[in-house]
Design a protein around this motif. Structure first.
Motif, PDB file in Angstrom:
ATOM      1  N   GLY A  65       8.119  -5.717   4.474  1.00 55.61           N
ATOM      2  CA  GLY A  65       7.886  -4.440   5.168  1.00 55.61           C
ATOM      3  C   GLY A  65       8.146  -3.223   4.299  1.00 55.61           C
ATOM      4  O   GLY A  65       7.819  -2.093   4.693  1.00 55.61           O
ATOM      5  N   GLU A  66       8.734  -3.447   3.133  1.00 58.63           N
ATOM      6  CA  GLU A  66       8.998  -2.319   2.225  1.00 58.63           C
ATOM      7  C   GLU A  66       7.868  -2.106   1.217  1.00 58.63           C
ATOM      8  O   GLU A  66       7.929  -1.180   0.408  1.00 58.63           O
ATOM      9  N   VAL A  67       6.843  -2.973   1.273  1.00 58.18           N
ATOM     10  CA  VAL A  67       5.711  -2.853   0.338  1.00 58.18           C
ATOM     11  C   VAL A  67       4.612  -1.996   0.972  1.00 58.18           C
ATOM     12  O   VAL A  67       4.155  -2.288   2.073  1.00 58.18           O
ATOM     13  N   VAL A  68       4.193  -0.963   0.261  1.00 59.64           N
ATOM     14  CA  VAL A  68       3.041  -0.157   0.690  1.00 59.64           C
ATOM     15  C   VAL A  68       1.938  -0.365  -0.336  1.00 59.64           C
ATOM     16  O   VAL A  68       2.122  -0.069  -1.525  1.00 59.64           O
ATOM     17  N   PHE A  69       0.810  -0.916   0.096  1.00 63.32           N
ATOM     18  CA  PHE A  69      -0.313  -1.104  -0.831  1.00 63.32           C
ATOM     19  C   PHE A  69      -1.031   0.227  -1.028  1.00 63.32           C
ATOM     20  O   PHE A  69      -1.267   0.977  -0.059  1.00 63.32           O
ATOM     21  N   THR A  70      -1.367   0.501  -2.293  1.00 69.42           N
ATOM     22  CA  THR A  70      -2.013   1.769  -2.644  1.00 69.42           C
ATOM     23  C   THR A  70      -3.208   1.487  -3.554  1.00 69.42           C
ATOM     24  O   THR A  70      -3.518   0.340  -3.851  1.00 69.42           O
ATOM     25  N   SER A  71      -3.794   2.566  -4.071  1.00 62.91           N
ATOM     26  CA  SER A  71      -4.935   2.408  -4.993  1.00 62.91           C
ATOM     27  C   SER A  71      -4.493   2.298  -6.445  1.00 62.91           C
ATOM     28  O   SER A  71      -5.334   2.309  -7.341  1.00 62.91           O
ATOM     29  N   GLY A  73      -1.199   2.977  -9.712  1.00 64.79           N
ATOM     30  CA  GLY A  73       0.021   3.646 -10.145  1.00 64.79           C
ATOM     31  C   GLY A  73       0.015   5.133  -9.837  1.00 64.79           C
ATOM     32  O   GLY A  73       1.029   5.699  -9.402  1.00 64.79           O
ATOM     33  N   THR A  74      -1.106   5.786 -10.048  1.00 64.77           N
ATOM     34  CA  THR A  74      -1.167   7.237  -9.838  1.00 64.77           C
ATOM     35  C   THR A  74      -0.867   7.574  -8.381  1.00 64.77           C
ATOM     36  O   THR A  74      -0.060   8.473  -8.082  1.00 64.77           O
ATOM     37  N   GLU A  75      -1.503   6.850  -7.472  1.00 63.03           N
ATOM     38  CA  GLU A  75      -1.246   7.130  -6.058  1.00 63.03           C
ATOM     39  C   GLU A  75       0.194   6.782  -5.681  1.00 63.03           C
ATOM     40  O   GLU A  75       0.846   7.532  -4.939  1.00 63.03           O
ATOM     41  N   SER A  76       0.700   5.660  -6.178  1.00 61.89           N
ATOM     42  CA  SER A  76       2.072   5.276  -5.834  1.00 61.89           C
ATOM     43  C   SER A  76       3.063   6.347  -6.281  1.00 61.89           C
ATOM     44  O   SER A  76       3.986   6.712  -5.543  1.00 61.89           O
ATOM     45  N   ASP A  77       2.883   6.849  -7.497  1.00 61.48           N
ATOM     46  CA  ASP A  77       3.790   7.885  -8.010  1.00 61.48           C
ATOM     47  C   ASP A  77       3.688   9.158  -7.165  1.00 61.48           C
ATOM     48  O   ASP A  77       4.703   9.770  -6.808  1.00 61.48           O
ATOM     49  N   ASN A  78       2.460   9.559  -6.865  1.00 61.47           N
ATOM     50  CA  ASN A  78       2.286  10.788  -6.071  1.00 61.47           C
ATOM     51  C   ASN A  78       2.835  10.634  -4.663  1.00 61.47           C
ATOM     52  O   ASN A  78       3.447  11.551  -4.119  1.00 61.47           O
ATOM     53  N   LEU A  79       2.632   9.443  -4.082  1.00 58.90           N
ATOM     54  CA  LEU A  79       3.149   9.206  -2.731  1.00 58.90           C
ATOM     55  C   LEU A  79       4.682   9.269  -2.732  1.00 58.90           C
ATOM     56  O   LEU A  79       5.297   9.860  -1.837  1.00 58.90           O
ATOM     57  N   ALA A  80       5.285   8.675  -3.762  1.00 60.32           N
ATOM     58  CA  ALA A  80       6.753   8.680  -3.834  1.00 60.32           C
ATOM     59  C   ALA A  80       7.281  10.113  -3.900  1.00 60.32           C
ATOM     60  O   ALA A  80       8.192  10.490  -3.150  1.00 60.32           O
ATOM     61  N   LEU A  81       6.706  10.895  -4.788  1.00 65.22           N
ATOM     62  CA  LEU A  81       7.255  12.239  -5.039  1.00 65.22           C
ATOM     63  C   LEU A  81       6.878  13.222  -3.940  1.00 65.22           C
ATOM     64  O   LEU A  81       7.742  13.847  -3.320  1.00 65.22           O
ATOM     65  N   ALA A  82       5.583  13.348  -3.696  1.00 67.16           N
ATOM     66  CA  ALA A  82       5.129  14.324  -2.705  1.00 67.16           C
ATOM     67  C   ALA A  82       5.503  13.878  -1.304  1.00 67.16           C
ATOM     68  O   ALA A  82       5.860  14.703  -0.445  1.00 67.16           O
ATOM     69  N   VAL A 209       7.048   0.334  -3.561  1.00 63.28           N
ATOM     70  CA  VAL A 209       8.157  -0.165  -2.741  1.00 63.28           C
ATOM     71  C   VAL A 209       8.846   1.060  -2.138  1.00 63.28           C
ATOM     72  O   VAL A 209       9.213   1.989  -2.855  1.00 63.28           O
ATOM     73  N   VAL A 210       8.990   1.039  -0.813  1.00 62.64           N
ATOM     74  CA  VAL A 210       9.722   2.109  -0.124  1.00 62.64           C
ATOM     75  C   VAL A 210      10.851   1.417   0.621  1.00 62.64           C
ATOM     76  O   VAL A 210      10.620   0.774   1.660  1.00 62.64           O
ATOM     77  N   ARG A 211      12.049   1.477   0.079  1.00 62.16           N
ATOM     78  CA  ARG A 211      13.140   0.718   0.691  1.00 62.16           C
ATOM     79  C   ARG A 211      13.449   1.243   2.083  1.00 62.16           C
ATOM     80  O   ARG A 211      13.281   2.435   2.354  1.00 62.16           O
ATOM     81  N   SER A 212      13.915   0.332   2.914  1.00 58.15           N
ATOM     82  CA  SER A 212      14.095   0.705   4.312  1.00 58.15           C
ATOM     83  C   SER A 212      15.116   1.842   4.395  1.00 58.15           C
ATOM     84  O   SER A 212      16.066   1.908   3.622  1.00 58.15           O
ATOM     85  N   GLY A 213      14.851   2.778   5.274  1.00 60.57           N
ATOM     86  CA  GLY A 213      15.706   3.955   5.408  1.00 60.57           C
ATOM     87  C   GLY A 213      15.118   5.164   4.705  1.00 60.57           C
ATOM     88  O   GLY A 213      15.470   6.302   5.013  1.00 60.57           O
ATOM     89  N   VAL A 214      14.186   4.924   3.755  1.00 62.24           N
ATOM     90  CA  VAL A 214      13.558   6.063   3.072  1.00 62.24           C
ATOM     91  C   VAL A 214      12.299   6.447   3.849  1.00 62.24           C
ATOM     92  O   VAL A 214      11.428   5.608   4.085  1.00 62.24           O
ATOM     93  N   VAL A 215      12.226   7.707   4.229  1.00 64.55           N
ATOM     94  CA  VAL A 215      11.068   8.151   5.012  1.00 64.55           C
ATOM     95  C   VAL A 215      10.235   9.081   4.150  1.00 64.55           C
ATOM     96  O   VAL A 215      10.772   9.950   3.463  1.00 64.55           O
TER      97      VAL A 215
END
Ligand code: PLP
Length: 376
Positions: A65-71, A73-82, A209-215
């Protein structure tokens, strides 16, 4: 296109692993369902995505449940930060040698960039000075895409916990996954980005990966897939291929690191011995096994790449995105490499498919090409 004789640009992208292709083919043909649907055809696709999620979670050391599939590395990095900053506000912070997917995102989000030392390792004193109560995310990559430097993520995370307890740590593990035990080394980070095409998977697919508790707030609004974190119909074949490539990478990693590390050492040592004045960038011990980064003072890397290409050797001057633009690499600038020297750099990146013959060819062709260019 005739096949290159030596493909030494695995940091740019890797050939698709046969395991990945085989796993993907049914989902590019008869198993074409949309996993979000409710009928039998959809269920086949959904099961494939669920199974891939289990594999990816196991390989990255997290819960499915902590895995978010994306397009990718670029999207994963942007999703994490923004995504985190949008949700809770505050400042984002990164190291000066990050890939542009992080660095440009941090700049666009009004964040702070932290210096590295001459070895490419983040300056922890500078990081301590840059973080505080207003910090939302600290992003430090596990391994660098140009010079291969491995960052001390555990120390970074410990510092963040102490000085910015409200912040989360993001790591771009895009270049690390092929070489390092990311499940263990990225454990101190709440957010971890990977991209399939850097380890024998297809292009255009990755995970965060978005660990549980991180929104985090999503970047895209739409159908609410990936538990509202990433809308958009799943790239089923890509996800399945990524999982197969991940499994194969993890299973073969130890042997690959030993074999390719020895090949890299032979290549680097051979070129340092054969080319007068050649310099290796950064201490080799602190770099991933596939990375060989050298500088040949007096030689323009763009001209060198053309001669190598003519001789069947595929290499790069810096990151793939930066080559073509004549700007010297921001990574080398951050490491204090003088501008003219930075423009004489050559990145030879090896991978699991690299052979002795490819290394032999590079050992012959690179010194000849440097010699020709120096003669003018
Ligand atoms: N981060 C690093 C360290 C990379 O090397 C790359 C690709 O070169 C990316 C992010 C971007 O990944 P993608 O090509 O999947 O968007």
């Amino acid at each position: 296109m005739t096949a290159p004789l030596a493909y030494l640009d695995h940091a740019a992208t890797t050939p698709l692993r046969p395991e990945a292709l085989e796993a993907m083919l049914p989902y590019l043909t008869d198993r074409f369902g949309n996993p979000s649907g409710s009928h039998a055809v959809s269920r086949v696709a959904r099961r494939a995505v669920d199974e891939a999620r289990d594999t990816v979670a196991e390989c990255l050391g997290c819960e499915p449940g902590e895995v978010v599939f994306t397009s990718g590395g670029t999207e994963s990095d942007n999703l994490a930060l923004a995504g985190v900053q949008r949700h809770r506000g505050g400042t984002v912070v990164c190291a000066a040698t990050e890939h542009h997917a992080v660095l440009h995102a941090v700049t666009a989000l009004g964040g702070r960039v932290v210096a590295v030392g001459g070895d490419g390792v983040i300056d922890l004193d500078a990081l301590a000075a840059a973080v505080g109560d207003d910090t939302a995310v600290v992003s430090v990559m596990l391994a660098n895409n140009e010079v291969g430097t491995v960052q001390p993520l555990a120390e970074v995370a410990a510092l963040v916990r102490r000085l910015a307890p409200g912040a989360v740590v993001h790591t771009d593990a895009v270049q690390a996954f092929a070489w390092l035990d990311v499940a263990t080394l990225a454990a101190p980070a709440e957010l971890v980005a990977v991209s399939a095409h850097k380890f024998g998977g297809p292009k255009g697919v990755g995970a965060l990966v978005v660990r549980s508790g991180v929104v985090l707030d999503p970047l895209f609004h739409g159908g609410g897939q990936e538990r509202e974190r990433r809308s958009g119909t799943h790239n089923v074949a890509g996800i399945v291929g990524m999982a197969a490539a991940m499994r194969a990478t993890v299973e073969g990693r130890e042997a690959t690191v030993a074999r390719v590390g020895a090949l890299r050492d032979r290549l680097a040592d051979g070129l340092l011995a054969a080319v007068p004045g050649a310099v290796e960038t950064g201490p080799r011990a602190g770099r991933v096994a596939g990375s060989c980064h050298l500088r040949f003072p007096g030689v323009e890397s763009e001209a060198l790449l053309v001669l190598l290409d003519d001789a069947g050797v595929c290499a790069s001057a810096g990151s793939a995105c930066a080559s073509g633009a004549m700007e010297p690499s921001h990574v080398l600038a951050a490491m204090g490499v003088p501008r003219p020297e930075a423009r004489s750099s050559l990145r030879l990146s090896l991978g699991p498919t690299t052979t002795d013959d490819e290394v032999d060819l590079a050992l012959k062709v690179v010194p000849e090409a440097v010699g020709r260019l120096r003669e003018g």
